[in-house]
Design a protein around this motif. Structure first.
Motif: not given
Length: 469
Positions: A117-119, A298-316, A361-366
């Motif tokens: 469930l968690v993963v 603000g834009t720089f930080v936001s883009l870094c976070v967006a990349l971090a989320i992609i990074n998290a998705g890869i590792v998870m 996981g893509a389906a759960l985004c909805f």
């Protein structure tokens, strides 16, 4: 029913034997640095800070940092349990392999369901935050953006693990920089003193100030535990870490310490630097960063976070596919399913299991985000509780003499952890307890009518031969 209470035997032939009759083994290709990078990326401190923490700000206000600090202290005890069990039972099955071996097959099956469930839920929860942080460049629907991130992560998860360690390491640097910028700006624009961290205030309806009760803090601990939950990735990677008896414990404990600092320090800075209580409760960190600096920062930080989320998705996706791979190798499913899930691709990754993690996981985004948060919090807490039970049993019989990292203050640590986690569960919303309990009940029926009658051929938890002692 004695088989449900008796620890399982390890080293049983598994689902997809090789030509020599041994279970498929994952390739040992990463050391402690690569393992720490992957594990830290799974905790994904910056994306957790920017995606999950705002939800805590909305309900806990100035008590958010205190709640995360208490949750991090509890996680030290959890990390001790994972470190001892992970070096004692080094398997890609993670929690379920550890609990099955120590507490019996039924307990192991239930913890597997909770971990599944968690993963399955955590990656889309994080991925849906992408749209908010791409807003300076393009406006996207959160669900569609999250689904796209999940599919991209799935493609990356099919690659060689060593390559992914470097990719995620680069992204990790960017997200740590983003968290650091937030911390510096927050402290530089402090509106209130350190005493605000224990003032227990939140902005209520109509602009009124409400008091955060102790029960709200306890309830929020389920999400706080989820915030640093990724340190357990080191256990899932134990079959691919060099010298796991030593490196699993080091990776677990180091990752928890680093991720706590990366998350907690910016949370403290945001609490002290928010313009007012209403802004803090709103949890719009990007807007606060822009107000503290300028739109470019603000834009720089936001883009870094967006990349971090992609990074998290890869590792998870990498971590979670290993869970399914191990369950097939241990014959948790009907034969054809086991055969498919245990297939290794060209780069040595379990490609079928990777697809079965990423696409759903893509389906759960909805799905409604609050429901995903609630079920995840209950599942993580219950899973930690079962791991603590297994740790309490980890020094029985021949396991007492098996070479492994041993936690200090045993058995007090697991006993205290069991009591605290059980209490936290009682404080969660009924609807989330019912959702999680219903799924667990269905899983128990599967155990009773399919796995248990076939206990000689199904759910045979194995440990790779070269790691047995």
């Amino acid at each position: 029913m004695t088989d449900t209470l008796r620890p399982v035997e390890t080293a049983v032939p598994a689902a997809a034997p090789t030509a020599t009759g041994n279970p498929h083994k994952l390739k040992r290709s990463i050391g402690i640095v690569g393992g720490t990078l992957l594990t830290l990326s799974c905790v994904t401190p910056a994306s957790t800070l920017f995606v999950v923490v705002p939800d805590l700000f909305s309900s806990l206000g100035t008590a958010t940092a205190l709640t995360i600090a208490i949750g991090s202290l509890l996680c030290i005890a959890v990390a001790f349990c994972y470190s001892e069990l992970g070096t004692l039972i080094p398997s890609a099955g993670g929690e379920y392999a550890m609990v099955s071996t120590m507490a019996g097959r039924l307990a192991g099956w239930l913890v597997f369901v909770l971990s599944l469930l968690v993963v399955m839920i955590v990656p889309p929860v994080i991925a849906m935050g992408t749209a908010d942080y791409l807003a300076p460049i393009v406006h996207l629907n959160p669900s569609i953006a999250g689904a796209a991130v999940m599919l991209l992560a799935t493609l990356a998860g099919l690659l060689d693990l060593r390559a992914n360690a470097w990719i995620t390491g680069i992204f990790l640097v960017l997200e740590v920089i983003a968290a650091g910028v937030v911390a510096v700006l927050g402290f530089a624009h402090s509106e209130r003193g350190a005493g605000s961290l224990v003032s227990l205030q939140v902005s209520g309806s109509g602009g009124h100030t409400d008091t955060v009760t102790a029960m709200l803090v306890v309830s929020g601990l389920a999400i706080a535990l989820f915030i640093t939950q990724g340190f357990s990735t080191a256990v899932y990677l134990s079959e691919e870490l060099e010298n796991p008896r030593r490196n699993v414990a080091r990776t677990v404990l180091a990752t928890l310490a680093i991720s706590t600092v990366i998350i907690l320090v910016p949370v403290i800075a945001i609490t002290m630097g928010a313009p007012d209580l209403s802004a803090l409760t709103g949890g719009d960190i990007s807007t606060m960063v822009t107000a503290w600096s300028n739109s470019a920062v603000g834009t720089f930080v936001s883009l870094c976070v967006a990349l971090a989320i992609i990074n998290a998705g890869i590792v998870m996706v990498i971590q979670n596919s290993r869970v399914l791979f191990a369950s097939a190798r241990d014959k948790a499913w009907p034969g054809p399913v086991n055969k498919g899930l245990s297939r290794l691709g060209r780069f040595g990754s379990p490609w079928v299991a990777t697809l079965l993690v990423g696409v759903p996981g893509a389906a759960l985004c909805f799905v409604n985000l609050d429901t995903l948060y609630g079920v995840t919090g209950v599942s993580v807490t219950a899973m930690y509780l079962l791991v603590a039970v297994a740790a309490l049993l980890a020094r029985r019989g021949h396991h007492r003499h098996t070479p492994a990292w041993r936690m200090p203050l045993w058995p007090a640590v697991p006993l205290l952890l069991i009591a605290v986690l059980a209490y936290i569960l009682t404080q969660q919303e009924t609807v989330y307890l019912l959702w999680t309990g219903g799924i667990t009940a269905v899983a128990t029926l599967y155990w009773a009518f399919y796995l248990r009658p076939r206990r000689d051929t199904r759910w045979l938890v194995s440990i790779p031969e070269d790691e047995q002692v």
